[in-house]
Design a protein around this motif. Structure first.
Motif, short mmCIF file in Angstrom:
data_model
loop_
_atom_site.label_atom_id
_atom_site.label_comp_id
_atom_site.label_asym_id
_atom_site.label_seq_id
_atom_site.Cartn_x
_atom_site.Cartn_y
_atom_site.Cartn_z
N GLN A 26 0.83 -1.21 0.00
CA GLN A 26 0.00 0.00 0.00
C GLN A 26 0.86 1.25 0.00
N ASP A 27 1.98 1.23 0.74
CA ASP A 27 2.91 2.37 0.73
C ASP A 27 3.45 2.61 -0.67
N ASP A 30 0.76 4.18 -2.79
CA ASP A 30 0.60 5.59 -2.41
C ASP A 30 1.71 6.45 -3.02
N GLU A 31 2.95 5.97 -2.98
CA GLU A 31 4.06 6.71 -3.55
C GLU A 31 3.92 6.83 -5.07
N GLU A 33 1.13 6.85 -6.74
CA GLU A 33 0.05 7.81 -6.99
C GLU A 33 0.56 9.23 -6.84
N THR A 34 1.39 9.48 -5.83
CA THR A 34 1.97 10.81 -5.65
C THR A 34 2.83 11.18 -6.85
#
Length: 52
Positions: A26-27, A30-31, A33-34
């Motif tokens: 998930q991390d 998230d990265e 997506e950023t």
């Protein structure tokens, strides 16, 4: 990887790490997506490599 017999604990560590050795899935998402949201046109080009 299919030839390796994974325990549930090993699989859990890959998905949601507790030991701090790898990035959790998930991390990572998230990265990514950023990074996807960054307008690359606003970032200056890389400078040449400088020798010391």
């Amino acid at each position: 990887m299919a030839s390796h017999t994974w325990t549930d604990d090993e699989l859990d560590e890959l998905v949601d790490p507790k030991l701090g050795i790898i990035t959790g899935f998930q991390d990572l998402l998230d990265e990514l997506e950023t990074l996807r949201q960054i307008d690359l046109g606003t970032i200056p080009p890389a400078q040449s490599v400088q020798k010391r």
